[in-house]
Design a protein around this motif. Structure first.
Motif, mmCIF file in Angstrom:
data_model
loop_
_atom_site.group_PDB
_atom_site.id
_atom_site.type_symbol
_atom_site.label_atom_id
_atom_site.label_comp_id
_atom_site.label_asym_id
_atom_site.label_seq_id
_atom_site.Cartn_x
_atom_site.Cartn_y
_atom_site.Cartn_z
ATOM 1 N N PHE A 28 39.328 37.232 48.065
ATOM 2 C CA PHE A 28 40.033 35.968 48.259
ATOM 3 C C PHE A 28 40.627 35.857 49.662
ATOM 4 N N SER A 29 41.105 36.966 50.213
ATOM 5 C CA SER A 29 41.727 36.919 51.542
ATOM 6 C C SER A 29 40.708 36.551 52.612
ATOM 7 N N ALA A 30 39.518 37.169 52.547
ATOM 8 C CA ALA A 30 38.467 36.854 53.524
ATOM 9 C C ALA A 30 38.030 35.404 53.384
ATOM 10 N N ALA A 31 37.922 34.916 52.149
ATOM 11 C CA ALA A 31 37.547 33.514 51.936
ATOM 12 C C ALA A 31 38.612 32.582 52.497
ATOM 13 N N ALA A 32 39.878 32.956 52.294
ATOM 14 C CA ALA A 32 40.972 32.130 52.807
ATOM 15 C C ALA A 32 40.924 32.038 54.321
ATOM 16 N N ALA A 33 40.641 33.170 54.977
ATOM 17 C CA ALA A 33 40.564 33.183 56.442
ATOM 18 C C ALA A 33 39.442 32.282 56.930
ATOM 19 N N GLU A 34 38.292 32.303 56.266
ATOM 20 C CA GLU A 34 37.165 31.481 56.706
ATOM 21 C C GLU A 34 37.422 30.000 56.467
ATOM 22 N N LEU A 35 38.064 29.673 55.344
ATOM 23 C CA LEU A 35 38.274 28.269 54.991
ATOM 24 C C LEU A 35 39.578 27.700 55.539
ATOM 25 N N ILE A 42 43.001 29.854 47.379
ATOM 26 C CA ILE A 42 41.679 30.260 46.902
ATOM 27 C C ILE A 42 41.756 30.688 45.449
ATOM 28 N N SER A 43 42.753 31.498 45.124
ATOM 29 C CA SER A 43 42.922 31.968 43.752
ATOM 30 C C SER A 43 43.111 30.805 42.791
ATOM 31 N N ALA A 44 43.929 29.835 43.193
ATOM 32 C CA ALA A 44 44.180 28.682 42.326
ATOM 33 C C ALA A 44 42.915 27.851 42.118
ATOM 34 N N GLN A 45 42.143 27.662 43.193
ATOM 35 C CA GLN A 45 40.905 26.887 43.077
ATOM 36 C C GLN A 45 39.925 27.572 42.130
ATOM 37 N N ILE A 46 39.817 28.877 42.254
ATOM 38 C CA ILE A 46 38.860 29.603 41.412
ATOM 39 C C ILE A 46 39.333 29.640 39.960
ATOM 40 N N LYS A 47 40.621 29.795 39.742
ATOM 41 C CA LYS A 47 41.149 29.754 38.371
ATOM 42 C C LYS A 47 40.869 28.399 37.736
ATOM 43 N N SER A 48 41.017 27.336 38.512
ATOM 44 C CA SER A 48 40.737 25.997 38.009
ATOM 45 C C SER A 48 39.261 25.859 37.648
ATOM 46 N N LEU A 49 38.387 26.383 38.508
ATOM 47 C CA LEU A 49 36.945 26.324 38.247
ATOM 48 C C LEU A 49 36.590 27.128 36.997
ATOM 49 N N GLU A 50 37.170 28.310 36.866
ATOM 50 C CA GLU A 50 36.908 29.147 35.693
ATOM 51 C C GLU A 50 37.400 28.470 34.412
ATOM 52 N N ALA A 62 43.026 46.154 40.365
ATOM 53 C CA ALA A 62 44.087 46.555 41.287
ATOM 54 C C ALA A 62 43.569 46.658 42.714
ATOM 55 N N LYS A 63 42.275 46.886 42.890
ATOM 56 C CA LYS A 63 41.688 47.040 44.222
ATOM 57 C C LYS A 63 41.090 45.745 44.766
ATOM 58 N N GLY A 64 41.163 44.681 44.012
ATOM 59 C CA GLY A 64 40.600 43.416 44.474
ATOM 60 C C GLY A 64 39.852 42.714 43.368
ATOM 61 N N VAL A 65 38.834 41.963 43.716
ATOM 62 C CA VAL A 65 38.055 41.212 42.740
ATOM 63 C C VAL A 65 36.596 41.644 42.789
ATOM 64 N N VAL A 66 35.947 41.552 41.646
ATOM 65 C CA VAL A 66 34.529 41.884 41.514
ATOM 66 C C VAL A 66 33.863 40.759 40.743
ATOM 67 N N LEU A 67 32.679 40.369 41.188
ATOM 68 C CA LEU A 67 31.960 39.296 40.510
ATOM 69 C C LEU A 67 31.574 39.703 39.093
ATOM 70 N N THR A 68 31.724 38.771 38.176
ATOM 71 C CA THR A 68 31.187 38.963 36.839
ATOM 72 C C THR A 68 29.678 38.710 36.890
ATOM 73 N N PRO A 69 28.936 39.049 35.850
ATOM 74 C CA PRO A 69 27.499 38.722 35.854
ATOM 75 C C PRO A 69 27.231 37.244 36.104
ATOM 76 N N LEU A 70 28.069 36.367 35.527
ATOM 77 C CA LEU A 70 27.897 34.930 35.773
ATOM 78 C C LEU A 70 28.111 34.604 37.238
ATOM 79 N N GLY A 71 29.155 35.171 37.855
ATOM 80 C CA GLY A 71 29.414 34.916 39.267
ATOM 81 C C GLY A 71 28.294 35.411 40.146
#
Length: 297
Positions: A28-35, A42-50, A62-71
């Protein structure tokens, strides 16, 4: 009486962009920097989408986020879609014939290489406005509004100049230096963007391992250059940036050994830009006249 049923709600484009950027960049941090937003946004947008999907796209750990199979399954198609959208936007800008060219470049390159060449560029391309943004890292042109990137790189773009480095200092200080061993007795200036330059030069110049330069550290190369001009110490000079100072004798190279790095000064843009666009014309100018200009007096 005609009945107009409610249309299914579409996913917000901002949420889809947030997902694609976070999935591609791995967080999320890298995405925030780019956008250009906050990680919280970013977290709020993705939670809304989910929530609208009814399924998670990321696993939070605890170490960050990992894509689910759907993602993971969804990312390639969204990446391709946003690539195509970025190319379409660039083609639209070209067709509208804007004469503003946005260049993203390293602060030192902007000051020492690009800025001195702008007067001639403006004279030869009247009506074209050059906008420069100094960045520490190259942006993703498919996801930003920049037209050109000008950075030291070992992979992307057209080579404008090799990155040749060697120690430089003020003439008065150079009189005290007879061999690289004398670096042990004078301050050696560091720039945080290129902290490994001293090590690269020492290795290629085959200097003794016990030479370990130490000295002040500067957050901007321009500050380090200014201090070198003031006689505060010896700095690793990048020939393509400091050639005018060397030509005028304001800085000198006290030793003969030089090192050529794998990276080079490179210029690149998104593929497919119209040959008649201002960005393409500036690209052509910089790759031809720009790199062969005599060093400014």
């Amino acid at each position: 009486m005609a009945v107009s049923p409610p249309r299914p709600k579409s996913f917000a484009m901002t949420a889809l962009r947030a997902f694609e950027a976070a999935a591609r960049l791995g967080g999320f941090s890298a995405a925030a920097a780019e956008l250009g937003v906050t990680p919280g946004a970013i977290s709020a947008q993705i939670k809304s989408l989910e929530a609208e999907l009814g399924a998670p796209l990321f696993q939070r750990t605890a170490k960050g986020v990992v894509l689910t199979p759907l993602g993971a399954q969804s990312l390639p198609a969204f990446g391709q879609a946003f690539d195509q959208l970025g190319e379409a936007v660039q083609r639209m800008r070209d067709a509208a014939a804007p004469r503003v060219v946005h260049i993203a470049t390293l602060p030192a390159i902007a000051q020492f290489w690009l800025s001195p060449r702008l007067p001639r560029l403006r004279a030869e391309m009247p009506g074209t406005e050059i906008s420069i943004t100094a960045l520490e890292q190259p942006p993703n042109l498919k996801r930003t509004s920049y037209d050109l990137c000008l950075f030291f790189s070992d992979t992307d773009g057209t080579v404008l100049a090799e990155d040749v480095i060697f120690p430089v200092c003020a003439p008065a200080l150079a009189e005290r230096l007879e061999s690289p061993l004398d670096l042990l007795t004078v301050p050696c200036l560091y720039d945080t963007s290129w902290e490994e330059d001293w090590e690269h030069w020492l290795a290629q110049a085959a200097q003794p391992h016990h030479i370990a330069p130490r000295g002040p550290v500067y957050s901007l190369y321009a500050l380090a250059v200014e201090e070198a001009l003031n006689g505060a110490g010896v700095l690793i000079g990048h020939e393509t940036l400091l050639a005018p100072y060397l030509a005028r004798g304001q800085l000198v190279a006290p030793f003969g050994q030089k090192a050529t790095l794998a990276r080079a000064l490179r210029l690149w843009s998104m593929p497919g830009r119209s040959a008649g666009s201002a960005s393409h014309q500036v690209f052509s100018w910089l790759t031809q006249a720009g790199k062969t200009l005599p060093h400014p007096a």
